[in-house]
Design a protein around this motif. Structure first.
Motif, short mmCIF file in Angstrom:
data_model
loop_
_atom_site.label_atom_id
_atom_site.label_comp_id
_atom_site.label_asym_id
_atom_site.label_seq_id
_atom_site.Cartn_x
_atom_site.Cartn_y
_atom_site.Cartn_z
N THR A 63 0.83 -1.20 0.00
CA THR A 63 0.00 0.00 0.00
C THR A 63 0.86 1.25 0.00
OG1 THR A 63 -1.67 -1.22 1.24
CG2 THR A 63 -1.88 1.16 1.16
N LEU A 64 1.87 1.30 0.84
CA LEU A 64 2.76 2.44 0.88
C LEU A 64 3.49 2.61 -0.45
CD1 LEU A 64 4.02 4.71 2.55
CD2 LEU A 64 5.78 3.07 3.26
N ASN A 65 3.94 1.52 -1.01
CA ASN A 65 4.62 1.55 -2.30
C ASN A 65 3.69 2.11 -3.37
OD1 ASN A 65 6.23 1.12 -4.52
ND2 ASN A 65 5.97 -1.09 -4.51
N GLN A 66 2.45 1.69 -3.38
CA GLN A 66 1.50 2.14 -4.39
C GLN A 66 1.15 3.61 -4.20
OE1 GLN A 66 -1.64 -0.65 -3.84
NE2 GLN A 66 -0.62 -2.26 -4.99
N VAL A 67 0.99 4.06 -2.98
CA VAL A 67 0.65 5.46 -2.72
C VAL A 67 1.80 6.38 -3.12
CG1 VAL A 67 0.19 7.13 -0.88
CG2 VAL A 67 -1.03 4.96 -0.92
N ILE A 68 3.01 6.02 -2.72
CA ILE A 68 4.17 6.85 -3.07
C ILE A 68 4.37 6.86 -4.58
CG2 ILE A 68 6.68 7.01 -2.88
CD1 ILE A 68 6.40 5.97 -0.02
N SER A 69 4.25 5.71 -5.21
CA SER A 69 4.42 5.63 -6.66
C SER A 69 3.35 6.44 -7.39
CB SER A 69 4.37 4.18 -7.14
OG SER A 69 5.42 3.45 -6.57
N LEU A 70 2.12 6.37 -6.91
CA LEU A 70 1.04 7.12 -7.54
C LEU A 70 1.24 8.62 -7.39
CD1 LEU A 70 -1.66 6.88 -9.04
CD2 LEU A 70 -2.79 6.93 -6.82
N LEU A 71 1.64 9.07 -6.22
CA LEU A 71 1.92 10.50 -6.01
C LEU A 71 3.07 10.97 -6.89
CD1 LEU A 71 1.54 10.86 -2.14
CD2 LEU A 71 0.04 11.79 -3.91
N PHE A 72 4.12 10.18 -6.96
CA PHE A 72 5.25 10.56 -7.80
C PHE A 72 4.85 10.58 -9.27
CE2 PHE A 72 8.89 9.48 -10.42
CZ PHE A 72 9.65 10.60 -10.19
N PHE A 73 4.07 9.59 -9.71
CA PHE A 73 3.64 9.56 -11.10
C PHE A 73 2.78 10.78 -11.43
CE2 PHE A 73 0.55 8.28 -14.37
CZ PHE A 73 1.43 8.02 -15.41
N ALA A 74 1.93 11.18 -10.50
CA ALA A 74 1.09 12.38 -10.73
C ALA A 74 1.96 13.63 -10.85
CB ALA A 74 0.09 12.53 -9.59
N LEU A 75 2.96 13.78 -9.97
CA LEU A 75 3.87 14.93 -10.06
C LEU A 75 4.67 14.90 -11.35
CD1 LEU A 75 5.27 15.33 -6.45
CD2 LEU A 75 4.03 17.03 -7.78
N TYR A 76 5.19 13.74 -11.71
CA TYR A 76 5.97 13.61 -12.94
C TYR A 76 5.11 13.98 -14.16
CZ TYR A 76 8.76 11.59 -16.66
OH TYR A 76 9.47 11.41 -17.82
N THR A 77 3.89 13.46 -14.20
CA THR A 77 3.00 13.75 -15.33
C THR A 77 2.68 15.23 -15.41
OG1 THR A 77 2.05 11.54 -15.09
CG2 THR A 77 0.78 13.15 -16.35
N TYR A 78 2.43 15.87 -14.26
CA TYR A 78 2.14 17.29 -14.25
C TYR A 78 3.30 18.10 -14.84
CZ TYR A 78 1.58 22.04 -12.52
OH TYR A 78 1.51 23.40 -12.44
N PHE A 79 4.51 17.84 -14.36
CA PHE A 79 5.66 18.60 -14.84
C PHE A 79 5.98 18.27 -16.30
CE2 PHE A 79 6.52 19.12 -10.26
CZ PHE A 79 6.51 20.50 -10.24
#
Length: 181
Positions: A63-79
């Motif tokens: 769960t922690l892995n998925q949450v961190i990965s999802l947040l990072f993916f959202a930031l990466y996609t935004y930038f």
């Protein structure tokens, strides 16, 4: 604050990026993504440099892995979209064209177009021509040199092994390549 003043405020997705700026910011974003991914894999114990092995310990904290990965993916996609939109603005195109990057194969053509197309020489509807800072030029030219080096190395390895494919053991490969030195 009047609507005109509100529109005049600078937002991250407004402005223009030339070819070198676009390449430099893509490289910076990619390097940050690689470093963050490596740190995430190290912190979860998936990669272990002490034993030079890959462990499947990621199941411990899914769960922690998925949450961190999802947040990072959202930031990466935004930038990534912000950088692409700014490059499209330099070409006097609207940011909506950046949605083409979501389509397979078309995203490759869009990336190549954004790298090769020349922006408008004068001010356009998205602002004046932006002067590319020295650090962006340096990073972009280092990326170009690195890509050329990778392509030449790959071509060299492929051509070397395609000339004589009669190798059956690593010792024969070493003996054959030692002739060149």
């Amino acid at each position: 604050m009047s609507p005109v003043e509100f529109r005049a405020q600078r937002r991250p997705h407004q402005g223009r990026f030339g070819r070198l700026s676009y390449m430099a910011w893509q490289a910076v974003l990619w390097c940050v993504a690689c470093m963050f991914g490596l740190m995430l894999l190290l912190s979860l114990g998936v990669i272990n440099f002490a034993t030079l092995s890959l462990d499947s310990a990621a199941y411990l904290l899914p769960t922690l892995n998925q949450v961190i990965s999802l947040l990072f993916f959202a930031l990466y996609t935004y930038f990534a979209f912000v950088i692409t939109i700014r490059r499209l603005h330099d070409l006097n195109l609207t940011g909506w064209w950046s949605l083409l990057s979501l389509l397979p194969l078309i995203n490759i053509l869009l990336f190549v177009y954004l790298l090769l197309a020349s922006g408008t020489a004068q001010a356009n509807r998205f602002g004046a021509v932006r002067v590319t800072p020295f650090w962006e030029k340096l990073v972009a030219w280092l990326c170009i040199a690195f890509m050329l080096l990778v392509f030449m190395s790959f071509a060299s390895v492929v051509s070397h092994f395609s000339l004589d494919a009669n190798f059956s053991q690593p010792q024969q490969i070493i003996e054959k390549t030692a002739e060149f030195f």
